[in-house]
Design a protein around this motif. Sequence first.
Motif, PDB file in Angstrom:
ATOM      1  N   ASP A 151       0.885  -1.165   0.000  1.00 26.06           N
ATOM      2  CA  ASP A 151       0.000   0.000   0.000  1.00 26.06           C
ATOM      3  C   ASP A 151       0.920   1.211   0.000  1.00 26.06           C
ATOM      4  O   ASP A 151       1.426   1.620   1.047  1.00 26.06           O
ATOM      5  CB  ASP A 151      -0.900  -0.019   1.234  1.00 26.06           C
ATOM      6  N   ILE A 152       1.156   1.754  -1.196  1.00 26.11           N
ATOM      7  CA  ILE A 152       2.211   2.748  -1.381  1.00 26.11           C
ATOM      8  C   ILE A 152       1.621   4.066  -1.854  1.00 26.11           C
ATOM      9  O   ILE A 152       0.792   4.108  -2.758  1.00 26.11           O
ATOM     10  CB  ILE A 152       3.251   2.226  -2.399  1.00 26.11           C
ATOM     11  N   ARG A 153       2.088   5.138  -1.223  1.00 24.38           N
ATOM     12  CA  ARG A 153       1.669   6.484  -1.592  1.00 24.38           C
ATOM     13  C   ARG A 153       2.889   7.243  -2.110  1.00 24.38           C
ATOM     14  O   ARG A 153       3.985   7.143  -1.554  1.00 24.38           O
ATOM     15  CB  ARG A 153       1.098   7.183  -0.366  1.00 24.38           C
ATOM     16  N   VAL A 154       2.682   8.016  -3.185  1.00 26.59           N
ATOM     17  CA  VAL A 154       3.756   8.845  -3.744  1.00 26.59           C
ATOM     18  C   VAL A 154       3.791  10.169  -2.991  1.00 26.59           C
ATOM     19  O   VAL A 154       2.756  10.791  -2.749  1.00 26.59           O
ATOM     20  CB  VAL A 154       3.548   9.091  -5.254  1.00 26.59           C
ATOM     21  N   ILE A 155       4.995  10.589  -2.602  1.00 25.32           N
ATOM     22  CA  ILE A 155       5.231  11.869  -1.933  1.00 25.32           C
ATOM     23  C   ILE A 155       6.180  12.665  -2.824  1.00 25.32           C
ATOM     24  O   ILE A 155       7.202  12.133  -3.264  1.00 25.32           O
ATOM     25  CB  ILE A 155       5.879  11.673  -0.541  1.00 25.32           C
ATOM     26  N   LYS A 156       5.855  13.934  -3.076  1.00 31.40           N
ATOM     27  CA  LYS A 156       6.646  14.756  -3.998  1.00 31.40           C
ATOM     28  C   LYS A 156       7.244  15.957  -3.273  1.00 31.40           C
ATOM     29  O   LYS A 156       6.568  16.602  -2.472  1.00 31.40           O
ATOM     30  CB  LYS A 156       5.759  15.256  -5.135  1.00 31.40           C
ATOM     31  N   TYR A 157       8.521  16.236  -3.590  1.00 31.61           N
ATOM     32  CA  TYR A 157       9.216  17.370  -2.983  1.00 31.61           C
ATOM     33  C   TYR A 157       9.981  18.152  -4.043  1.00 31.61           C
ATOM     34  O   TYR A 157      10.612  17.556  -4.918  1.00 31.61           O
ATOM     35  CB  TYR A 157      10.236  16.897  -1.931  1.00 31.61           C
ATOM     36  N   THR A 158       9.958  19.466  -3.906  1.00 31.46           N
ATOM     37  CA  THR A 158      10.877  20.275  -4.704  1.00 31.46           C
ATOM     38  C   THR A 158      12.289  20.006  -4.194  1.00 31.46           C
ATOM     39  O   THR A 158      12.474  19.426  -3.113  1.00 31.46           O
ATOM     40  CB  THR A 158      10.578  21.785  -4.560  1.00 31.46           C
ATOM     41  N   TYR A 159      13.269  20.472  -4.918  1.00 33.63           N
ATOM     42  CA  TYR A 159      14.654  20.305  -4.463  1.00 33.63           C
ATOM     43  C   TYR A 159      14.833  20.929  -3.085  1.00 33.63           C
ATOM     44  O   TYR A 159      15.397  20.303  -2.187  1.00 33.63           O
ATOM     45  CB  TYR A 159      15.631  20.918  -5.474  1.00 33.63           C
ATOM     46  N   ASP A 160      14.354  22.169  -2.907  1.00 35.92           N
ATOM     47  CA  ASP A 160      14.530  22.853  -1.615  1.00 35.92           C
ATOM     48  C   ASP A 160      13.820  22.120  -0.478  1.00 35.92           C
ATOM     49  O   ASP A 160      14.348  22.036   0.632  1.00 35.92           O
ATOM     50  CB  ASP A 160      14.033  24.302  -1.706  1.00 35.92           C
ATOM     51  N   GLU A 161      12.625  21.596  -0.728  1.00 36.81           N
ATOM     52  CA  GLU A 161      11.905  20.833   0.300  1.00 36.81           C
ATOM     53  C   GLU A 161      12.669  19.556   0.657  1.00 36.81           C
ATOM     54  O   GLU A 161      12.757  19.189   1.834  1.00 36.81           O
ATOM     55  CB  GLU A 161      10.504  20.473  -0.195  1.00 36.81           C
ATOM     56  N   MET A 162      13.229  18.908  -0.353  1.00 32.66           N
ATOM     57  CA  MET A 162      14.005  17.691  -0.126  1.00 32.66           C
ATOM     58  C   MET A 162      15.241  17.994   0.726  1.00 32.66           C
ATOM     59  O   MET A 162      15.551  17.258   1.671  1.00 32.66           O
ATOM     60  CB  MET A 162      14.412  17.079  -1.478  1.00 32.66           C
ATOM     61  N   VAL A 163      15.920  19.078   0.423  1.00 39.35           N
ATOM     62  CA  VAL A 163      17.102  19.466   1.189  1.00 39.35           C
ATOM     63  C   VAL A 163      16.714  19.789   2.637  1.00 39.35           C
ATOM     64  O   VAL A 163      17.420  19.407   3.572  1.00 39.35           O
ATOM     65  CB  VAL A 163      17.835  20.649   0.521  1.00 39.35           C
ATOM     66  N   LYS A 164      15.576  20.457   2.837  1.00 42.24           N
ATOM     67  CA  LYS A 164      15.118  20.760   4.198  1.00 42.24           C
ATOM     68  C   LYS A 164      14.844  19.479   4.988  1.00 42.24           C
ATOM     69  O   LYS A 164      15.147  19.402   6.183  1.00 42.24           O
ATOM     70  CB  LYS A 164      13.868  21.640   4.170  1.00 42.24           C
ATOM     71  N   LEU A 165      14.247  18.481   4.328  1.00 37.08           N
ATOM     72  CA  LEU A 165      14.034  17.186   4.985  1.00 37.08           C
ATOM     73  C   LEU A 165      15.367  16.607   5.449  1.00 37.08           C
ATOM     74  O   LEU A 165      15.494  16.106   6.565  1.00 37.08           O
ATOM     75  CB  LEU A 165      13.391  16.184   4.023  1.00 37.08           C
ATOM     76  N   TYR A 166      16.349  16.669   4.567  1.00 35.55           N
ATOM     77  CA  TYR A 166      17.684  16.155   4.886  1.00 35.55           C
ATOM     78  C   TYR A 166      18.299  16.938   6.053  1.00 35.55           C
ATOM     79  O   TYR A 166      18.786  16.349   7.009  1.00 35.55           O
ATOM     80  CB  TYR A 166      18.568  16.239   3.639  1.00 35.55           C
ATOM     81  N   GLN A 167      18.262  18.257   5.960  1.00 37.04           N
ATOM     82  CA  GLN A 167      18.887  19.101   6.978  1.00 37.04           C
ATOM     83  C   GLN A 167      18.189  19.007   8.334  1.00 37.04           C
ATOM     84  O   GLN A 167      18.811  19.221   9.363  1.00 37.04           O
ATOM     85  CB  GLN A 167      18.934  20.553   6.503  1.00 37.04           C
ATOM     86  N   SER A 168      16.908  18.685   8.336  1.00 37.67           N
ATOM     87  CA  SER A 168      16.168  18.581   9.597  1.00 37.67           C
ATOM     88  C   SER A 168      16.163  17.145  10.150  1.00 37.67           C
ATOM     89  O   SER A 168      15.412  16.844  11.077  1.00 37.67           O
ATOM     90  CB  SER A 168      14.746  19.099   9.425  1.00 37.67           C
ATOM     91  N   ASP A 169      16.989  16.279   9.555  1.00 36.25           N
ATOM     92  CA  ASP A 169      17.152  14.906  10.035  1.00 36.25           C
ATOM     93  C   ASP A 169      15.842  14.121   9.977  1.00 36.25           C
ATOM     94  O   ASP A 169      15.540  13.321  10.856  1.00 36.25           O
ATOM     95  CB  ASP A 169      17.723  14.919  11.457  1.00 36.25           C
ATOM     96  N   LYS A 170      15.059  14.332   8.912  1.00 33.88           N
ATOM     97  CA  LYS A 170      13.773  13.646   8.762  1.00 33.88           C
ATOM     98  C   LYS A 170      13.865  12.403   7.877  1.00 33.88           C
ATOM     99  O   LYS A 170      12.914  11.648   7.781  1.00 33.88           O
ATOM    100  CB  LYS A 170      12.723  14.599   8.164  1.00 33.88           C
ATOM    101  N   ILE A 171      14.995  12.208   7.199  1.00 36.11           N
ATOM    102  CA  ILE A 171      15.167  11.036   6.339  1.00 36.11           C
ATOM    103  C   ILE A 171      15.822   9.941   7.185  1.00 36.11           C
ATOM    104  O   ILE A 171      16.929  10.097   7.665  1.00 36.11           O
ATOM    105  CB  ILE A 171      16.025  11.377   5.100  1.00 36.11           C
ATOM    106  N   ARG A 172      15.119   8.835   7.359  1.00 38.88           N
ATOM    107  CA  ARG A 172      15.572   7.769   8.254  1.00 38.88           C
ATOM    108  C   ARG A 172      15.984   6.498   7.510  1.00 38.88           C
ATOM    109  O   ARG A 172      16.169   5.458   8.129  1.00 38.88           O
ATOM    110  CB  ARG A 172      14.457   7.416   9.240  1.00 38.88           C
ATOM    111  N   ASP A 173      16.109   6.573   6.213  1.00 38.93           N
ATOM    112  CA  ASP A 173      16.408   5.409   5.394  1.00 38.93           C
ATOM    113  C   ASP A 173      17.745   5.617   4.688  1.00 38.93           C
ATOM    114  O   ASP A 173      17.952   6.647   4.033  1.00 38.93           O
ATOM    115  CB  ASP A 173      15.274   5.229   4.372  1.00 38.93           C
ATOM    116  N   ALA A 174      18.659   4.649   4.800  1.00 38.09           N
ATOM    117  CA  ALA A 174      20.025   4.819   4.290  1.00 38.09           C
ATOM    118  C   ALA A 174      20.079   5.020   2.779  1.00 38.09           C
ATOM    119  O   ALA A 174      20.790   5.902   2.292  1.00 38.09           O
ATOM    120  CB  ALA A 174      20.884   3.622   4.692  1.00 38.09           C
ATOM    121  N   LYS A 175      19.332   4.222   2.017  1.00 37.38           N
ATOM    122  CA  LYS A 175      19.388   4.370   0.560  1.00 37.38           C
ATOM    123  C   LYS A 175      18.876   5.746   0.141  1.00 37.38           C
ATOM    124  O   LYS A 175      19.389   6.350  -0.808  1.00 37.38           O
ATOM    125  CB  LYS A 175      18.633   3.246  -0.147  1.00 37.38           C
ATOM    126  N   THR A 176      17.900   6.258   0.863  1.00 39.93           N
ATOM    127  CA  THR A 176      17.353   7.574   0.556  1.00 39.93           C
ATOM    128  C   THR A 176      18.345   8.667   0.930  1.00 39.93           C
ATOM    129  O   THR A 176      18.514   9.643   0.184  1.00 39.93           O
ATOM    130  CB  THR A 176      15.996   7.759   1.263  1.00 39.93           C
TER     131      THR A 176
END
Length: 193
Positions: A151-176
Amino acid sequence: MINIKKRTRAYDGFLKIDVVKFDHQKFNGLRSGEISREVVVRNEAIAGLFYHTAEQKYWFVEQIRIPTLSEENPNGLLVECMAGMVDEGETAEQALRRETKEEIGYSLKNVQYLSTFYSTPGGCNEKVALFFAELDQQISEGGGNLHEGEDIRVIKYTYDEMVKLYQSDKIRDAKTLIAVQWAMLSKMTAERL
């Protein structure tokens, strides 16, 4: 040099677990005693970081990942690069295209191989081939394979939103993390040229 003394299948379900008994030559030249380790046995896997040029957004997937259930993640949801297993007789790129159709519902163009790495080498033999690609045409509904319980949902981010996720330590998956760091490094390198 490693000497495998015995390998036994201890569990054969969704995951497979082998018990491996071995000894090895140590760095100091002496032989170790017998060691026993459990190994989660997996097929090779693929993962993809996808970019939709018209939307100017990176596409990720969100799904339940039971091993991530914790006080920190009580719903078990994880945002990650799309990933899947390589089936027998498939190349990594063929698996990427098949999994993308199943989970995202799109065909791909400009597929670029990035790297292959072990996901958890301390206890699992899984290797992941990581790719970057542009999404091309919608060819199916996506959402995952129902017969596999996906049961998979697509989530979309602009480059800046993606970088903010990274900088705020919200990405918890190594491959990502690896894929996002690659995208950030690629953009920084392109800006310097």
